[in-house]
Write a protein that holds these residues in place. Structure first.
Motif, PDB file in Angstrom:
ATOM      1  N   ALA A 176       6.624 -15.214  -0.033  1.00  0.00           N
ATOM      2  CA  ALA A 176       6.957 -14.496  -1.270  1.00  0.00           C
ATOM      3  C   ALA A 176       8.261 -15.017  -1.870  1.00  0.00           C
ATOM      4  N   VAL A 177       9.244 -15.321  -1.020  1.00  0.00           N
ATOM      5  CA  VAL A 177      10.510 -15.880  -1.507  1.00  0.00           C
ATOM      6  C   VAL A 177      10.272 -17.290  -2.055  1.00  0.00           C
ATOM      7  N   GLU A 178       9.528 -18.109  -1.314  1.00  0.00           N
ATOM      8  CA  GLU A 178       9.246 -19.475  -1.758  1.00  0.00           C
ATOM      9  C   GLU A 178       8.550 -19.510  -3.112  1.00  0.00           C
ATOM     10  N   HIS A 179       7.673 -18.526  -3.357  1.00  0.00           N
ATOM     11  CA  HIS A 179       6.935 -18.485  -4.620  1.00  0.00           C
ATOM     12  C   HIS A 179       7.701 -17.750  -5.722  1.00  0.00           C
ATOM     13  N   GLY A 180       8.923 -17.333  -5.444  1.00  0.00           N
ATOM     14  CA  GLY A 180       9.773 -16.749  -6.466  1.00  0.00           C
ATOM     15  C   GLY A 180       9.489 -15.289  -6.810  1.00  0.00           C
ATOM     16  N   PHE A 181       8.752 -14.594  -5.938  1.00  0.00           N
ATOM     17  CA  PHE A 181       8.485 -13.181  -6.198  1.00  0.00           C
ATOM     18  C   PHE A 181       9.728 -12.319  -6.003  1.00  0.00           C
ATOM     19  N   LEU A 182      10.627 -12.776  -5.117  1.00  0.00           N
ATOM     20  CA  LEU A 182      11.859 -12.053  -4.860  1.00  0.00           C
ATOM     21  C   LEU A 182      12.869 -12.996  -4.227  1.00  0.00           C
ATOM     22  N   THR A 183      14.108 -12.545  -4.147  1.00  0.00           N
ATOM     23  CA  THR A 183      15.172 -13.353  -3.550  1.00  0.00           C
ATOM     24  C   THR A 183      15.285 -13.017  -2.056  1.00  0.00           C
ATOM     25  N   GLU A 184      16.066 -13.812  -1.355  1.00  0.00           N
ATOM     26  CA  GLU A 184      16.343 -13.538   0.065  1.00  0.00           C
ATOM     27  C   GLU A 184      16.991 -12.165   0.227  1.00  0.00           C
ATOM     28  N   GLU A 185      17.883 -11.836  -0.686  1.00  0.00           N
ATOM     29  CA  GLU A 185      18.582 -10.552  -0.615  1.00  0.00           C
ATOM     30  C   GLU A 185      17.604  -9.395  -0.815  1.00  0.00           C
ATOM     31  N   GLN A 186      16.705  -9.532  -1.786  1.00  0.00           N
ATOM     32  CA  GLN A 186      15.712  -8.496  -2.028  1.00  0.00           C
ATOM     33  C   GLN A 186      14.778  -8.354  -0.828  1.00  0.00           C
ATOM     34  N   LEU A 187      14.440  -9.481  -0.201  1.00  0.00           N
ATOM     35  CA  LEU A 187      13.594  -9.441   0.991  1.00  0.00           C
ATOM     36  C   LEU A 187      14.296  -8.677   2.110  1.00  0.00           C
ATOM     37  N   ALA A 188      15.596  -8.919   2.285  1.00  0.00           N
ATOM     38  CA  ALA A 188      16.354  -8.218   3.330  1.00  0.00           C
ATOM     39  C   ALA A 188      16.318  -6.705   3.098  1.00  0.00           C
ATOM     40  N   VAL A 189      16.423  -6.285   1.843  1.00  0.00           N
ATOM     41  CA  VAL A 189      16.349  -4.861   1.516  1.00  0.00           C
ATOM     42  C   VAL A 189      14.961  -4.314   1.856  1.00  0.00           C
ATOM     43  N   CYS A 190      13.925  -5.072   1.525  1.00  0.00           N
ATOM     44  CA  CYS A 190      12.548  -4.639   1.818  1.00  0.00           C
ATOM     45  C   CYS A 190      12.302  -4.526   3.316  1.00  0.00           C
ATOM     46  N   ILE A 191      12.874  -5.443   4.076  1.00  0.00           N
ATOM     47  CA  ILE A 191      12.712  -5.407   5.533  1.00  0.00           C
ATOM     48  C   ILE A 191      13.378  -4.155   6.105  1.00  0.00           C
ATOM     49  N   LYS A 192      14.551  -3.812   5.594  1.00  0.00           N
ATOM     50  CA  LYS A 192      15.222  -2.582   6.046  1.00  0.00           C
ATOM     51  C   LYS A 192      14.395  -1.355   5.673  1.00  0.00           C
ATOM     52  N   GLU A 193      13.866  -1.347   4.462  1.00  0.00           N
ATOM     53  CA  GLU A 193      13.048  -0.226   4.011  1.00  0.00           C
ATOM     54  C   GLU A 193      11.752  -0.119   4.810  1.00  0.00           C
ATOM     55  N   GLN A 194      11.254  -1.246   5.235  1.00  0.00           N
ATOM     56  CA  GLN A 194      10.013  -1.291   6.018  1.00  0.00           C
ATOM     57  C   GLN A 194      10.145  -0.471   7.305  1.00  0.00           C
ATOM     58  N   ALA A 195      11.331  -0.445   7.871  1.00  0.00           N
ATOM     59  CA  ALA A 195      11.558   0.255   9.137  1.00  0.00           C
ATOM     60  C   ALA A 195      11.750   1.759   8.966  1.00  0.00           C
ATOM     61  N   LEU A 196      11.908   2.225   7.727  1.00  0.00           N
ATOM     62  CA  LEU A 196      12.102   3.658   7.500  1.00  0.00           C
ATOM     63  C   LEU A 196      10.822   4.426   7.798  1.00  0.00           C
ATOM     64  N   PRO A 197      10.948   5.678   8.249  1.00  0.00           N
ATOM     65  CA  PRO A 197       9.761   6.491   8.537  1.00  0.00           C
ATOM     66  C   PRO A 197       8.904   6.670   7.284  1.00  0.00           C
ATOM     67  N   GLN A 198       7.591   6.790   7.512  1.00  0.00           N
ATOM     68  CA  GLN A 198       6.648   6.962   6.413  1.00  0.00           C
ATOM     69  C   GLN A 198       6.195   8.403   6.326  1.00  0.00           C
ATOM     70  N   SER A 199       5.736   8.774   5.147  1.00  0.00           N
ATOM     71  CA  SER A 199       5.211  10.129   4.990  1.00  0.00           C
ATOM     72  C   SER A 199       3.741  10.197   5.382  1.00  0.00           C
ATOM     73  N   ASP A 200       3.025   9.067   5.347  1.00  0.00           N
ATOM     74  CA  ASP A 200       1.593   9.046   5.665  1.00  0.00           C
ATOM     75  C   ASP A 200       1.378   8.282   6.974  1.00  0.00           C
ATOM     76  N   PRO A 201       1.154   8.978   8.093  1.00  0.00           N
ATOM     77  CA  PRO A 201       0.992   8.293   9.385  1.00  0.00           C
ATOM     78  C   PRO A 201      -0.256   7.429   9.443  1.00  0.00           C
ATOM     79  N   ASN A 202      -1.231   7.636   8.573  1.00  0.00           N
ATOM     80  CA  ASN A 202      -2.447   6.815   8.576  1.00  0.00           C
ATOM     81  C   ASN A 202      -2.168   5.387   8.125  1.00  0.00           C
ATOM     82  N   GLN A 203      -1.040   5.146   7.496  1.00  0.00           N
ATOM     83  CA  GLN A 203      -0.708   3.815   7.003  1.00  0.00           C
ATOM     84  C   GLN A 203      -0.261   2.875   8.121  1.00  0.00           C
TER      85      GLN A 203
END
Length: 166
Positions: free
Chosen positions: A13-40
């Protein structure tokens, strides 16, 4: 810890210009946050959301981009698996070259690092250790000499690929 397939799709996604390295780092941190839907989290032992889900939710990628990203991810996962199978032979070949003073350990390490970088970028075909050494100044004839010497039976052998010349 980030799932390997998530790391690959993030890199793509970074290589294809969808987001920057910094934005990816934020997404990775958010990825670890608890979810509201356990089926996901079905099929993911870590309980983390798939990175693609976070990228979609944050608007970095659109649903239409997802198929192309997943196809490229699949291709690269297969390439990594191919490289892992090849690596054992490459390491053995490198040890033989160093033992017989045909290359230095530093030369071997640099070539193996280059292979790893090439694989991580999804470039095919993966160059073999002998090819990279030749490009780095180690004379190909020295490598062929070693292959003949290592065979001991007088027949030339491609040590890297494990094939005998007939």
């Amino acid at each position: 810890m980030m799932h390997t397939k998530d790391a690959i799709i993030g890199r793509i996604a970074v290589e294809h210009g969808f987001l920057t390295e910094e934005q990816l780092a934020v997404c990775i941190k958010e990825q670890a946050l608890p979810q509201s839907d356990p089926n996901q989290t079905i099929g993911r032992s870590s309980g983390m959301r798939p990175l693609t889900q976070v990228l979609l939710a944050k608007g970095h990628i659109q649903q239409g981009d997802l198929l192309a990203l997943l196809e490229e991810q699949s291709r690269r996962v297969n390439l990594v698996e191919e490289y892992q199978k090849m690596l054992k032979l490459e390491l053995l070949f490198g040890q033989v070259l160093v033992k017989n003073n045909k290359a230095t350990q530093n030369q071997i390490n640099k070539c193996l690092e280059a292979q790893e970088q090439i694989v991580s970028k999804g470039v095919t075909p993966i160059p073999r250790l002998g090819e990279l050494l030749g490009a780095g100044g180690v004379r190909p004839t020295r490598i062929v000499e070693l292959a003949v010497d290592a065979d001991g039976a007088g027949g030339a052998r491609d040590v890297e690929r494990g094939e005998e010349d007939r």
